[in-house]
Design an enzyme around this catalytic site. Sequence first.
Site, PDB file in Angstrom:
ATOM      1  N   CYS A  23      -3.059   4.257  -3.970  1.00  0.00           N
ATOM      2  CA  CYS A  23      -3.044   4.992  -5.234  1.00  0.00           C
ATOM      3  C   CYS A  23      -3.634   4.159  -6.370  1.00  0.00           C
ATOM      4  O   CYS A  23      -4.281   4.710  -7.265  1.00  0.00           O
ATOM      5  CB  CYS A  23      -1.627   5.451  -5.560  1.00  0.00           C
ATOM      6  SG  CYS A  23      -1.053   6.740  -4.423  1.00  0.00           S
TER       7      CYS A  23
ATOM      8  N   CYS B  78       1.207   2.526  -4.918  1.00  0.00           N
ATOM      9  CA  CYS B  78       0.868   1.710  -3.752  1.00  0.00           C
ATOM     10  C   CYS B  78      -0.616   1.298  -3.844  1.00  0.00           C
ATOM     11  O   CYS B  78      -1.340   1.802  -4.697  1.00  0.00           O
ATOM     12  CB  CYS B  78       1.120   2.517  -2.477  1.00  0.00           C
ATOM     13  SG  CYS B  78      -0.158   3.754  -2.164  1.00  0.00           S
TER      14      CYS B  78
ATOM     15  N   GLU C  89       0.636  10.451  -6.694  1.00  0.00           N
ATOM     16  CA  GLU C  89      -0.428  10.132  -7.660  1.00  0.00           C
ATOM     17  C   GLU C  89      -1.751  10.785  -7.261  1.00  0.00           C
ATOM     18  O   GLU C  89      -2.457  11.329  -8.100  1.00  0.00           O
ATOM     19  CB  GLU C  89      -0.618   8.607  -7.765  1.00  0.00           C
ATOM     20  CG  GLU C  89       0.608   7.850  -8.248  1.00  0.00           C
ATOM     21  CD  GLU C  89       1.493   7.362  -7.111  1.00  0.00           C
ATOM     22  OE1 GLU C  89       1.590   8.049  -6.068  1.00  0.00           O
ATOM     23  OE2 GLU C  89       2.095   6.286  -7.262  1.00  0.00           O
TER      24      GLU C  89
HETATM   25 ZN   LIG Z   1       0.429   5.768  -3.026  1.00  0.00          ZN
END
Ligand SMILES: [Zn+2]
Length: 156
Positions: free
Chosen positions: A86, A83, A55
Amino acid sequence: MSEVRYMEKAIEAALQNVISKHGGPFGAIVVKDGKIIGIGRNEVTSSNDPTAHAEVQAIREACKNLNSFQLDGCEIYTSCEPCPMCIGAIYWARPKVVYYACTKEDAAKIGFDDQFIYDQLALPMENRKIPMKQLLPENGDLPFRNWENSHDKIEY
Ligand SMILES: [Zn+2]
């Protein structure tokens, strides 16, 4: 191109990344007005960059192409639920929507468990695994005071 087709492209980037042994099984693309303006794949191990998640890579490329620090009106398609890092990057980039394919639970099953970061964020700083301690010298807030008083800053 349909939303599913864009997602298939993000998944294809993830798959090629695994096959080429370039990095983790993650891919992402950024779309604006029906055009792909950024493609990212996980490059943590190949570039020795722990922040090189798909990302983030896609956001960097898209912003470069747009010549902007914002992804106004953009869509992000990522092969896996982002995550915490991101998610932070996505909020800073401000796209209009994020689509994800696999879930973070799917990722945890193959060894990519970011639940511990969510758990860490919920803990008081003194109880976290990585110590984070305030250390503020005299005039440590000088950058902030200069920013506040600047008349020609680029706000974001
Ligand atoms: Zn990530």
